[in-house]
Enzyme design. Structure first.
Site, PDB file in Angstrom:
ATOM      1  N   VAL A   8       0.850  -1.185   0.000  1.00  0.00           N
ATOM      2  CA  VAL A   8       0.000   0.000   0.000  1.00  0.00           C
ATOM      3  C   VAL A   8       0.888   1.239   0.000  1.00  0.00           C
ATOM      4  O   VAL A   8       1.788   1.373   0.829  1.00  0.00           O
ATOM      5  CB  VAL A   8      -0.922   0.015   1.234  1.00  0.00           C
ATOM      6  CG1 VAL A   8      -1.753   1.299   1.262  1.00  0.00           C
ATOM      7  CG2 VAL A   8      -1.833  -1.206   1.215  1.00  0.00           C
ATOM      8  N   GLU A 103      19.734  -4.848  24.221  1.00  0.00           N
ATOM      9  CA  GLU A 103      19.751  -6.258  23.839  1.00  0.00           C
ATOM     10  C   GLU A 103      20.740  -6.515  22.709  1.00  0.00           C
ATOM     11  O   GLU A 103      21.444  -7.534  22.708  1.00  0.00           O
ATOM     12  CB  GLU A 103      18.350  -6.710  23.432  1.00  0.00           C
ATOM     13  CG  GLU A 103      17.392  -6.821  24.608  1.00  0.00           C
ATOM     14  CD  GLU A 103      16.174  -7.670  24.278  1.00  0.00           C
ATOM     15  OE1 GLU A 103      16.271  -8.547  23.391  1.00  0.00           O
ATOM     16  OE2 GLU A 103      15.135  -7.462  24.901  1.00  0.00           O
ATOM     17  N   GLN A 250      -3.702   4.654  24.431  1.00  0.00           N
ATOM     18  CA  GLN A 250      -4.379   4.971  25.684  1.00  0.00           C
ATOM     19  C   GLN A 250      -5.829   4.487  25.650  1.00  0.00           C
ATOM     20  O   GLN A 250      -6.374   4.037  26.660  1.00  0.00           O
ATOM     21  CB  GLN A 250      -4.337   6.481  25.917  1.00  0.00           C
ATOM     22  CG  GLN A 250      -4.822   6.907  27.299  1.00  0.00           C
ATOM     23  CD  GLN A 250      -3.858   6.471  28.398  1.00  0.00           C
ATOM     24  OE1 GLN A 250      -2.667   6.607  28.246  1.00  0.00           O
ATOM     25  NE2 GLN A 250      -4.387   5.929  29.482  1.00  0.00           N
TER      26      GLN A 250
END
Length: 325
Positions: A8, A103, A250
């Site tokens: 897209v 990491e 939220q």
């Protein structure tokens, strides 16, 4: 229609059409309702030219590219006769000390000191330099101080050099400028930030500074109730997740909290016990069980309301992240 081969390129919200990149099949698809969940991409803070030299980690393809770069660095160093060239090739710099950067740096240290320690004749992989660069004063800035300090100690025990308060000002092939110093590095990896997918900009609606689409409380896009933006949050002036962290919106959190509260009976006990296979849940266990049930990432210390069941009783003490192990 279901295909993983369609790319897209833009969305015409008013015309209710999705436009696709050139290729076999249609060039546009009409829609009645649309869910946009295009994720995030790397943020180079105005220095997009750095992307080729300092790739980030967002996709499987990114991971494979990073793996290739790291292993080739050791292979090329093995064939080098110049000590200076070997040192450059065996210097790995990770920019950004959030969760991804920490990491990556730790994995690079373990690879060089353990996984590859006995695989070469001309070089000593365990002597590789791994430098973690952070513009701010701490690693893992969104975590509580105790966890930041612990992460730094663990990194340093692995042999990672942690440079904090060190913003990057320039990156070029094999070299980067950090503060007042120049580092020659064979591999530079980027973990300093994320930004919203550029697809959101084609909706022509309000976005925040990070490029995230502003949505209504039901996650629909303003003026287009038929379009739902799944991966962004409306700025409502309430407590928000740490910046740069790909956490739920939220609205998702509020909906989850409201739903959680409806599962408590008059005695404050969870009616979900039969669904999650437990009889009594404390707040962390409760949140983790629901997280698994809904496949949603939530932080019980940050989001769950104070008035929630703790071992079957309602408590008013709010749990914070320092209590989570």
């Amino acid at each position: 229609m279901c295909s993983s081969d369609l790319e897209v390129t833009s969305i015409d919200a008013a015309g209710k059409r999705v436009y696709l990149a050139d290729g076999p099949g249609p060039r546009e698809i009409p829609f009645d309702h649309l869910i946009v969940a295009s994720g995030a991409t790397h943020a180079y803070f105005g220095h997009d030219a750095w992307a080729k030299t300092a790739p980030g980690l967002k996709t499987i393809e990114d991971a494979l590219d990073i793996r290739r770069r790291v292993l080739l660095a050791f292979e090329h160093a093995e064939r080098e006769t110049s000590r200076a060239a070997q040192r450059r090739l065996l210097t790995f710099v990770v920019v950004g000390a959030g969760p991804t950067g920490v990491e990556l740096a730790g994995a690079l240290a373990e690879i060089s000191r353990h996984a590859l320690a006995h695989d070469f004749r001309s070089i000593a992989p365990e002597t590789a330099r791994v430098i973690l660069v952070q513009a701010g004063p701490d690693v893992l800035p969104s975590y509580v101080p105790a966890l930041r300090a612990s992460a730094r100690r663990q990194l340093e025990r692995l042999g990672v050099s942690v440079w904090t308060g060190s913003p990057v000002s320039a990156i070029s092939p094999g070299r980067l400028r950090v503060g007042d110093e120049t580092i020659d590095a064979g591999t530079i990896l980027w973990a300093a930030g994320i930004s919203a997918s550029p697809l959101g900009s084609t909706l022509g609606t309000e976005r925040d500074r990070a490029g995230r689409v502003v949505v209504n409380e039901d996650l629909s896009v303003a003026e287009h109730p038929e379009i739902f933006e799944k991966v962004v949050r409306k700025l409502l002036g309430r407590q928000m997740p740490p910046p740069g962290m790909p956490q739920p919106s939220q609205e998702e959190v509020d909906a989850l909290i409201g739903w959680l509260e409806t599962t408590l009976d008059e005695n404050g006990k969870s009616q979900l016990a039969g669904h999650v296979g437990v009889q009594r849940l404390n707040r962390v266990e409760y949140a983790n069980a629901v997280k698994d049930l809904l496949a949603i990432e939530i932080d019980p210390g940050q989001y769950l309301p104070a008035d929630i069941a703790v071992d079957g009783d309602r408590k008013s003490t709010r749990l914070n992240s320092s209590h989570i192990t």
